[in-house]
Motif scaffolding. Structure first.
Motif, PDB file in Angstrom:
ATOM      1  N   GLN A   1       0.830  -1.207   0.000  1.00  0.00           N
ATOM      2  CA  GLN A   1       0.000   0.000   0.000  1.00  0.00           C
ATOM      3  C   GLN A   1       0.866   1.260   0.000  1.00  0.00           C
ATOM      4  N   GLN A   2       1.947   1.227   0.792  1.00  0.00           N
ATOM      5  CA  GLN A   2       2.828   2.393   0.844  1.00  0.00           C
ATOM      6  C   GLN A   2       3.500   2.635  -0.506  1.00  0.00           C
ATOM      7  N   VAL A   3       3.956   1.546  -1.159  1.00  0.00           N
ATOM      8  CA  VAL A   3       4.589   1.687  -2.476  1.00  0.00           C
ATOM      9  C   VAL A   3       3.600   2.231  -3.497  1.00  0.00           C
ATOM     10  N   ALA A   4       2.364   1.750  -3.430  1.00  0.00           N
ATOM     11  CA  ALA A   4       1.350   2.238  -4.367  1.00  0.00           C
ATOM     12  C   ALA A   4       1.083   3.726  -4.153  1.00  0.00           C
TER      13      ALA A   4
ATOM     14  N   LEU B   1       1.876   9.357  -5.859  1.00  0.00           N
ATOM     15  CA  LEU B   1       2.386  10.689  -5.539  1.00  0.00           C
ATOM     16  C   LEU B   1       3.483  11.095  -6.519  1.00  0.00           C
ATOM     17  N   LEU B   2       4.346  10.146  -6.876  1.00  0.00           N
ATOM     18  CA  LEU B   2       5.419  10.444  -7.823  1.00  0.00           C
ATOM     19  C   LEU B   2       4.856  10.824  -9.185  1.00  0.00           C
ATOM     20  N   GLY B   3       3.782  10.130  -9.622  1.00  0.00           N
ATOM     21  CA  GLY B   3       3.159  10.490 -10.903  1.00  0.00           C
ATOM     22  C   GLY B   3       2.597  11.892 -10.882  1.00  0.00           C
ATOM     23  N   ARG B   4       1.950  12.259  -9.768  1.00  0.00           N
ATOM     24  CA  ARG B   4       1.427  13.620  -9.666  1.00  0.00           C
ATOM     25  C   ARG B   4       2.542  14.651  -9.713  1.00  0.00           C
ATOM     26  N   ILE B   5       3.636  14.370  -9.059  1.00  0.00           N
ATOM     27  CA  ILE B   5       4.758  15.319  -9.048  1.00  0.00           C
ATOM     28  C   ILE B   5       5.357  15.443 -10.452  1.00  0.00           C
ATOM     29  N   GLU B   6       5.476  14.301 -11.176  1.00  0.00           N
ATOM     30  CA  GLU B   6       6.027  14.354 -12.525  1.00  0.00           C
ATOM     31  C   GLU B   6       5.149  15.189 -13.448  1.00  0.00           C
ATOM     32  N   ARG B   7       3.839  15.000 -13.309  1.00  0.00           N
ATOM     33  CA  ARG B   7       2.939  15.792 -14.157  1.00  0.00           C
ATOM     34  C   ARG B   7       3.005  17.267 -13.798  1.00  0.00           C
ATOM     35  N   LYS B   8       3.185  17.548 -12.534  1.00  0.00           N
ATOM     36  CA  LYS B   8       3.241  18.937 -12.114  1.00  0.00           C
ATOM     37  C   LYS B   8       4.535  19.605 -12.536  1.00  0.00           C
ATOM     38  N   LEU B   9       5.631  18.860 -12.504  1.00  0.00           N
ATOM     39  CA  LEU B   9       6.930  19.438 -12.867  1.00  0.00           C
ATOM     40  C   LEU B   9       7.107  19.555 -14.370  1.00  0.00           C
ATOM     41  N   GLY B  10       6.553  18.650 -15.123  1.00  0.00           N
ATOM     42  CA  GLY B  10       6.752  18.678 -16.577  1.00  0.00           C
ATOM     43  C   GLY B  10       8.146  18.225 -16.944  1.00  0.00           C
ATOM     44  N   ASP B  11       8.638  18.763 -18.164  1.00  0.00           N
ATOM     45  CA  ASP B  11       9.964  18.384 -18.640  1.00  0.00           C
ATOM     46  C   ASP B  11      11.007  19.105 -17.790  1.00  0.00           C
ATOM     47  N   PRO B  12      11.857  18.416 -17.090  1.00  0.00           N
ATOM     48  CA  PRO B  12      12.846  19.094 -16.229  1.00  0.00           C
ATOM     49  C   PRO B  12      13.870  19.896 -17.019  1.00  0.00           C
TER      50      PRO B  12
END
Length: 450
Positions: A285-288, A293-304
């Motif tokens: 559950q923690q990994v999921a 959360l990591l997917g949300r952060i990636e979408r929020k950050l965009g192309d680094p």
């Protein structure tokens, strides 16, 4: 030959003889021991004489037993009983059938136990703070009990069923006059064996007299002073001895002591599997959650790379501004440094000392001139004051022909009334003195008359 009678006939004869002797109830007193209730509700115990070796079995039938009587019948209690002696043929024994119980105080044995308990408790032997914790997974369990009794078999069976532990038996006599010393020696022997993790001191149920060895003071002190944790498992749950208070833990029965000491491996394994499953589910559950959360952060950050390029541009702009500001600051600081150098040269120590020396020399010349002028003015004032003082001097008056007349005390005379006839006088002239005596005193109004 004399005719023989049967055992039943003999029992009936005995019963009739007792019934004839005890037509009326009698009162008997003594100390209660071995009190035990029967499954059918009757109460059995032994009444012991406190002054001589004599006992009698007592029964109180359920029909005569009241709650108050049941509370009064305790091991060690002094009581007074009313009843009749009778003979019970099936067991071939006489017994006292009581129907009334009155208290007479605590028995001598009970009082001695109470005093010993208070003494040991005052010394701190029963203090919960001194009790040692039981090991969680002991490898060797020492047992102090009889070699042939059921206790060692119960403990061994329970330990084997729960997963096994090495059982080390120190055989001892657990009943009789030598029981306390035997148990104490066995306990001391186990304490010297290296590797013993916990010790069970136990025996099966019995009367209060049977368990009296476990109230022995030396044994109680040995249990309290044992370096290895001790579990007391003496008698049944209702039986309480002083070793129960001194031990680090108490079990109602020897089997419960084994369950208390030896962990159940099956239960431990089941608990481990249950905890492992819970931990595994929690980790998944923690990994999921972390992946989400990591997917949300990636979408929020965009192309680094775009973010890095923008930050790099911002860094270049700030660098240019910093270099420009640094140049202006260096120019201002150079000008300020030149101004400070000029001011410093003007305040050079050699130049300052020369200026100060010139100022001091001029001040010294002015001071000397002012001093001469001040002395001249002082001499002039002194000459004028001396002339005035000389003009007012009495000596100047004497030089013009006047004199000064002094009385015997050297005071100048101003009035004739200050002397009397015959007083000596001194007359001071400009040159010398005259000695005179008053011949007469003339009043002021007669001065000039002959």
């Amino acid at each position: 030959a004399e005719e023989a009678i049967s055992v039943g006939a003999l029992g009936r004869m005995t019963k009739r003889a007792l019934d004839d002797r005890f037509l009326r109830p009698v009162w008997a007193f003594g100390e209660i021991t071995n009190a035990r209730p029967a499954p059918r509700g009757h109460l059995y115990f032994t009444l012991k004489d406190e002054e001589e070796e004599a006992t009698v079995d007592v029964v109180i039938y359920k029909t005569s037993l009241t709650p108050r009587m049941r509370d009064r019948v305790k091991d060690g209690a002094r009581v007074k009983l009313r009843g009749r002696m009778t003979y019970w043929a099936p067991r071939g024994r006489t017994q006292f059938v009581a129907d009334r119980v009155e208290p007479r105080g605590a028995g001598a044995l009970l009082e001695a136990l109470a005093r010993l308990k208070e003494k040991l408790q005052a010394e701190g032997l029963f203090d919960p703070a001194r009790k040692k914790p039981l090991p969680r997974s002991p490898r060797i369990v020492g047992v102090v009990t009889s070699r042939t009794g059921a206790v060692i078999h119960d403990i061994r069976n329970v330990a084997f069923r729960r997963g096994g532990a090495h059982i080390l038996l120190a055989p001892a006599t657990v009943q009789g006059p030598t029981a306390a010393e035997s148990v104490r020696r066995a306990l001391a022997a186990l304490c010297t064996v290296k590797g013993v993790d916990v010790i069970i001191v136990g025996r099966g149920g019995g009367s209060s007299d049977d368990l009296m060895a476990f109230n022995d003071e030396a044994l109680v002190r040995a249990v309290a002073g044992c370096a290895v944790p001790v579990v007391s498992a003496v008698g049944h749950e209702v039986d309480v001895t002083l070793t129960d208070f001194a031990a680090d833990a108490r079990a109602a029965t020897p089997s419960q002591a084994a369950e208390l000491v030896v962990p159940d491996r099956a239960a431990v394994r089941a608990l481990f599997r249950e905890r492992h499953g819970r931990l595994e589910r929690a980790m998944h559950q923690q990994v999921a959650r972390r992946r989400l959360l990591l997917g949300r952060i990636e979408r929020k950050l965009g192309d680094p790379r775009l973010g890095l390029a923008a930050h790099q541009q911002r860094v270049d702009e700030l660098r240019g501004r910093l270099e420009s500001a640094l140049g202006r600051s260096m120019t201002r600081r150079g000008r300020a440094t030149q101004a400070l150098r000029a001011r410093l040269l003007a305040r050079h120590p050699g130049r300052v000392l020369a200026q100060q020396r010139s100022f001091v020399d001029g001040s010294l010349l002015r001071l000397q001139a002012a001093q001469r002028r001040s002395l001249a003015r002082a001499h002039a004032r002194l000459g004028r004051a001396s002339a005035q003082l000389d003009a007012l001097s009495p000596l100047k008056v004497l030089a013009r022909g006047y004199s000064i007349t002094l009385d015997r005390d050297g005071h100048a005379l101003r009035r004739a009334a200050d002397v009397t006839k015959g007083d000596p006088l001194r007359i001071v002239l400009e040159e010398g003195e005259l000695r005179a005596t008053v011949e007469s005193v003339v009043a002021p109004s007669k001065v000039g008359e002959p």
